[in-house]
Design a protein around this motif. Structure first.
Motif, PDB file in Angstrom:
ATOM      1  N   SER A  95     -23.399  13.052  43.742  1.00 12.13           N
ATOM      2  CA  SER A  95     -23.553  14.205  44.715  1.00 12.13           C
ATOM      3  C   SER A  95     -25.156  14.140  45.569  1.00 12.13           C
ATOM      4  CB  SER A  95     -23.673  15.274  43.683  1.00 12.13           C
ATOM      5  OG  SER A  95     -22.502  15.584  43.077  1.00 12.13           O
ATOM      6  N   GLU A  96     -25.102  14.819  46.570  1.00 15.20           N
ATOM      7  CA  GLU A  96     -26.143  14.735  47.500  1.00 15.20           C
ATOM      8  C   GLU A  96     -27.084  15.504  46.687  1.00 15.20           C
ATOM      9  OE1 GLU A  96     -25.396  16.236  51.520  1.00 15.20           O
ATOM     10  OE2 GLU A  96     -27.181  15.132  52.245  1.00 15.20           O
ATOM     11  N   GLY A  97     -28.473  15.160  46.861  1.00 13.50           N
ATOM     12  CA  GLY A  97     -29.615  15.827  46.072  1.00 13.50           C
ATOM     13  C   GLY A  97     -29.396  15.093  44.637  1.00 13.50           C
ATOM     14  N   ALA A  98     -28.659  14.713  44.089  1.00 14.31           N
ATOM     15  CA  ALA A  98     -28.775  14.023  42.799  1.00 14.31           C
ATOM     16  C   ALA A  98     -29.529  12.693  42.694  1.00 14.31           C
ATOM     17  CB  ALA A  98     -27.472  13.929  42.235  1.00 14.31           C
ATOM     18  N   SER A  99     -30.015  12.352  41.399  1.00 14.79           N
ATOM     19  CA  SER A  99     -30.751  11.273  41.373  1.00 14.79           C
ATOM     20  C   SER A  99     -29.882  10.028  41.300  1.00 14.79           C
ATOM     21  CB  SER A  99     -31.596  11.318  40.117  1.00 14.79           C
ATOM     22  OG  SER A  99     -30.701  11.121  38.715  1.00 14.79           O
ATOM     23  N   LEU A 100     -30.220   8.613  41.311  1.00 18.36           N
ATOM     24  CA  LEU A 100     -29.556   7.734  41.602  1.00 18.36           C
ATOM     25  C   LEU A 100     -29.977   6.629  40.560  1.00 18.36           C
ATOM     26  CD1 LEU A 100     -27.186   5.938  42.852  1.00 18.36           C
ATOM     27  CD2 LEU A 100     -28.964   5.555  44.515  1.00 18.36           C
ATOM     28  N   GLU A 101     -29.201   5.673  40.170  1.00 20.87           N
ATOM     29  CA  GLU A 101     -29.912   4.426  39.475  1.00 20.87           C
ATOM     30  C   GLU A 101     -28.725   3.464  39.571  1.00 20.87           C
ATOM     31  OE1 GLU A 101     -31.059   4.513  35.294  1.00 20.87           O
ATOM     32  OE2 GLU A 101     -32.278   2.890  35.425  1.00 20.87           O
ATOM     33  N   LEU A 102     -29.028   2.459  40.304  1.00 20.41           N
ATOM     34  CA  LEU A 102     -28.050   1.227  40.242  1.00 20.41           C
ATOM     35  C   LEU A 102     -28.496   0.096  39.352  1.00 20.41           C
ATOM     36  CD1 LEU A 102     -27.597   1.088  43.998  1.00 20.41           C
ATOM     37  CD2 LEU A 102     -26.132   2.398  42.311  1.00 20.41           C
ATOM     38  N   ARG A 103     -27.577  -0.517  38.744  1.00 26.09           N
ATOM     39  CA  ARG A 103     -28.146  -1.524  37.797  1.00 26.09           C
ATOM     40  C   ARG A 103     -27.882  -2.979  38.164  1.00 26.09           C
ATOM     41  NH1 ARG A 103     -24.508  -0.484  32.479  1.00 26.09           N
ATOM     42  NH2 ARG A 103     -22.959  -0.028  34.157  1.00 26.09           N
ATOM     43  N   CYS A 104     -28.920  -3.772  37.783  1.00 26.89           N
ATOM     44  CA  CYS A 104     -28.834  -4.972  38.131  1.00 26.89           C
ATOM     45  C   CYS A 104     -29.307  -5.976  36.877  1.00 26.89           C
ATOM     46  CB  CYS A 104     -29.819  -5.313  39.142  1.00 26.89           C
ATOM     47  SG  CYS A 104     -30.201  -7.146  39.722  1.00 26.89           S
ATOM     48  N   ILE A 133     -38.754   0.874  50.603  1.00 25.29           N
ATOM     49  CA  ILE A 133     -38.482   2.040  51.901  1.00 25.29           C
ATOM     50  C   ILE A 133     -37.382   2.828  51.459  1.00 25.29           C
ATOM     51  CG2 ILE A 133     -39.080   0.057  53.329  1.00 25.29           C
ATOM     52  CD1 ILE A 133     -36.221  -0.309  53.925  1.00 25.29           C
ATOM     53  N   LYS A 134     -37.483   4.020  52.361  1.00 26.50           N
ATOM     54  CA  LYS A 134     -36.421   4.953  52.321  1.00 26.50           C
ATOM     55  C   LYS A 134     -36.451   5.815  50.813  1.00 26.50           C
ATOM     56  CE  LYS A 134     -33.546   2.554  55.105  1.00 26.50           C
ATOM     57  NZ  LYS A 134     -31.669   2.268  55.643  1.00 26.50           N
ATOM     58  N   GLY A 135     -37.491   5.604  50.157  1.00 26.29           N
ATOM     59  CA  GLY A 135     -37.720   6.345  48.844  1.00 26.29           C
ATOM     60  C   GLY A 135     -37.269   5.686  47.623  1.00 26.29           C
ATOM     61  N   PHE A 136     -37.041   4.393  47.719  1.00 24.95           N
ATOM     62  CA  PHE A 136     -36.169   3.568  46.463  1.00 24.95           C
ATOM     63  C   PHE A 136     -37.548   3.041  45.826  1.00 24.95           C
ATOM     64  CE2 PHE A 136     -31.674   3.921  46.909  1.00 24.95           C
ATOM     65  CZ  PHE A 136     -31.517   4.238  48.286  1.00 24.95           C
ATOM     66  N   SER A 139     -33.726  -6.830  33.280  1.00 20.69           N
ATOM     67  CA  SER A 139     -33.113  -5.763  34.267  1.00 20.69           C
ATOM     68  C   SER A 139     -34.087  -5.380  35.450  1.00 20.69           C
ATOM     69  CB  SER A 139     -32.635  -4.556  33.623  1.00 20.69           C
ATOM     70  OG  SER A 139     -33.926  -3.666  33.254  1.00 20.69           O
ATOM     71  N   PHE A 140     -33.412  -4.983  36.638  1.00 23.57           N
ATOM     72  CA  PHE A 140     -34.345  -4.854  37.793  1.00 23.57           C
ATOM     73  C   PHE A 140     -33.223  -3.656  38.412  1.00 23.57           C
ATOM     74  CE2 PHE A 140     -37.572  -5.159  40.570  1.00 23.57           C
ATOM     75  CZ  PHE A 140     -37.209  -5.223  42.043  1.00 23.57           C
ATOM     76  N   ASN A 141     -33.491  -2.370  37.968  1.00 26.75           N
ATOM     77  CA  ASN A 141     -32.601  -1.351  38.182  1.00 26.75           C
ATOM     78  C   ASN A 141     -33.114  -0.575  39.512  1.00 26.75           C
ATOM     79  OD1 ASN A 141     -30.970  -1.951  36.335  1.00 26.75           O
ATOM     80  ND2 ASN A 141     -31.203  -0.365  34.991  1.00 26.75           N
ATOM     81  N   LEU A 142     -32.488  -0.048  40.428  1.00 20.47           N
ATOM     82  CA  LEU A 142     -32.770   0.555  41.595  1.00 20.47           C
ATOM     83  C   LEU A 142     -32.771   2.213  41.381  1.00 20.47           C
ATOM     84  CD1 LEU A 142     -34.018   0.261  44.745  1.00 20.47           C
ATOM     85  CD2 LEU A 142     -31.382   0.493  45.033  1.00 20.47           C
ATOM     86  N   ARG A 143     -33.892   2.930  41.741  1.00 18.81           N
ATOM     87  CA  ARG A 143     -33.741   4.086  41.731  1.00 18.81           C
ATOM     88  C   ARG A 143     -34.146   5.018  42.852  1.00 18.81           C
ATOM     89  NH1 ARG A 143     -36.495   3.253  36.256  1.00 18.81           N
ATOM     90  NH2 ARG A 143     -38.711   3.859  37.293  1.00 18.81           N
ATOM     91  N   LYS A 144     -33.500   6.241  42.888  1.00 16.53           N
ATOM     92  CA  LYS A 144     -33.896   7.067  44.043  1.00 16.53           C
ATOM     93  C   LYS A 144     -34.073   8.574  43.406  1.00 16.53           C
ATOM     94  CE  LYS A 144     -33.539   8.075  48.664  1.00 16.53           C
ATOM     95  NZ  LYS A 144     -33.040   8.044  49.925  1.00 16.53           N
ATOM     96  N   PRO A 145     -34.974   9.482  43.620  1.00 12.02           N
ATOM     97  CA  PRO A 145     -34.952  10.578  42.884  1.00 12.02           C
ATOM     98  C   PRO A 145     -33.829  11.678  43.405  1.00 12.02           C
ATOM     99  CG  PRO A 145     -36.814  10.257  43.978  1.00 12.02           C
ATOM    100  CD  PRO A 145     -36.287   9.060  43.986  1.00 12.02           C
ATOM    101  N   SER A 146     -33.622  11.460  44.550  1.00  8.03           N
ATOM    102  CA  SER A 146     -32.753  12.611  45.358  1.00  8.03           C
ATOM    103  C   SER A 146     -32.073  11.747  46.661  1.00  8.03           C
ATOM    104  CB  SER A 146     -33.702  13.806  46.012  1.00  8.03           C
ATOM    105  OG  SER A 146     -32.522  14.632  46.588  1.00  8.03           O
ATOM    106  N   VAL A 147     -30.741  11.421  46.297  1.00  3.93           N
ATOM    107  CA  VAL A 147     -29.937  10.785  47.429  1.00  3.93           C
ATOM    108  C   VAL A 147     -29.730  11.932  48.578  1.00  3.93           C
ATOM    109  CG1 VAL A 147     -29.110   8.945  45.921  1.00  3.93           C
ATOM    110  CG2 VAL A 147     -27.744  11.160  46.362  1.00  3.93           C
ATOM    111  N   HIS A 148     -29.392  11.134  49.781  1.00  2.00           N
ATOM    112  CA  HIS A 148     -29.024  11.772  50.889  1.00  2.00           C
ATOM    113  C   HIS A 148     -27.741  10.962  51.396  1.00  2.00           C
ATOM    114  CE1 HIS A 148     -29.329  12.559  55.374  1.00  2.00           C
ATOM    115  NE2 HIS A 148     -29.921  13.845  54.982  1.00  2.00           N
ATOM    116  N   TRP A 149     -27.012  11.863  52.158  1.00  5.00           N
ATOM    117  CA  TRP A 149     -25.533  11.367  52.653  1.00  5.00           C
ATOM    118  C   TRP A 149     -25.919  10.056  53.124  1.00  5.00           C
ATOM    119  CZ3 TRP A 149     -25.067  10.221  57.636  1.00  5.00           C
ATOM    120  CH2 TRP A 149     -26.000  10.908  58.662  1.00  5.00           C
ATOM    121  N   SER A 150     -27.091   9.815  53.968  1.00  2.83           N
ATOM    122  CA  SER A 150     -27.256   8.523  54.868  1.00  2.83           C
ATOM    123  C   SER A 150     -27.377   7.399  53.747  1.00  2.83           C
ATOM    124  CB  SER A 150     -28.327   8.790  55.610  1.00  2.83           C
ATOM    125  OG  SER A 150     -29.683   8.955  54.929  1.00  2.83           O
ATOM    126  N   ASP A 151     -27.637   7.666  52.683  1.00  4.33           N
ATOM    127  CA  ASP A 151     -27.919   6.674  51.472  1.00  4.33           C
ATOM    128  C   ASP A 151     -26.506   5.941  51.238  1.00  4.33           C
ATOM    129  OD1 ASP A 151     -30.355   8.376  49.797  1.00  4.33           O
ATOM    130  OD2 ASP A 151     -30.473   6.585  51.507  1.00  4.33           O
TER     131      ASP A 151
END
Lengths: 114, 113
Positions: free
Chosen positions: B14-23, B60-63, B73-85
């Motif tokens: 959801s927009e505004g929620a946090s994100l974590e992508l796993r690697c 960049i872009k808050g990531f 692991s090398f997980n990618l995170r962002k505290p608050s996602v935007h629709w443009s992500d």
């Protein structure tokens, strides 16, 4: 901001025909890469140039694919003859020299083989 | 053999929620690790990279991403996602300045309004 240029952006061809893709890296970048990206997968390196020399072409199907970078600047990737399985996005990237330098990618050429 | 694995094919946030992508990576030595983003019809853009030093890398872009050797692991995170992500995200790795980058298969991120 400097960019990697690629042409054409889209190419449709029939199997057994020859196709060629062109890449112009960012000025001054010594390293140039050609990747193939099949739909739903990550890019796979086909060939890497350092100036005009091939550094890695271990994944290049050499019976039908060829790549050149004659003057160490722009590069051409050729497929002859094209096969149905060659349908993919072909990406070009460039970097200053080593792996630790950022790779800048072009927009890619979308190839469809009919 | 060296490899990079992205276990999630598609994630919806959801927009505004946090994100974590796993690697996850498989390298004998300390790898060089990267995260790229690919928007539709565009080439890949580097978000961040890790070679050594501080294991928390800002991009960049808050990531940001965190290198965890114990978990490979090398997980990618962002505290608050935007629709443009909304885009495809690729993790990639190499093991020396002379080696090639191996890309994971990517994670497609969708944003729920």
């Amino acid at each position: 901001e400097a960019e990697v240029a690629q042409s054409p952006r889209y190419k449709i061809t029939e199997k057994s025909q020859a196709v060629a893709f062109w890449c112009d890296p960012i000025s001054g970048h010594a390293t140039l890469y050609w990747y193939r990206q099949i739909l739903g997968q990550g890019p796979e390196l086909l060939v890497q140039f350092q100036d005009e020399s091939v550094v890695d072409d271990s994944q290049l199907p050499k019976d039908r694919f060829s790549a050149e970078r004659l003057k160490g600047v722009d590069s051409t990737l050729k497929i002859q003859p094209a096969e149905l399985g060659d349908s993919a996005m072909y990406l070009c990237a460039s970097s200053s020299r080593t792996l630790t330098d950022t790779q800048y990618f072009g927009p890619g050429t979308r190839l469809t083989v009919l | 053999a060296q490899s990079v694995t992205q276990p999630d094919i598609h994630i919806t946030v959801s927009e505004g929620a946090s994100l974590e992508l796993r690697c996850n990576y498989s390298y004998g030595a300390t790898p060089y690790l990267f995260w790229y983003v690919q928007s539709p019809g565009q080439g890949l853009q580097l978000l961040l990279k890790y070679f050594s030093g501080d294991t928390l890398v800002q991009g960049i872009k808050g990531f940001e991403a965190e290198f965890k050797r114990s978990q490979s692991s090398f997980n990618l995170r962002k505290p608050s996602v935007h629709w443009s992500d909304a885009a495809e995200y690729f993790c990639a790795g190499g093991y020396s300045s002379a080696s090639k980058i191996i890309f994971g298969s990517g994670t497609r991120l969708s944003i729920r309004p």
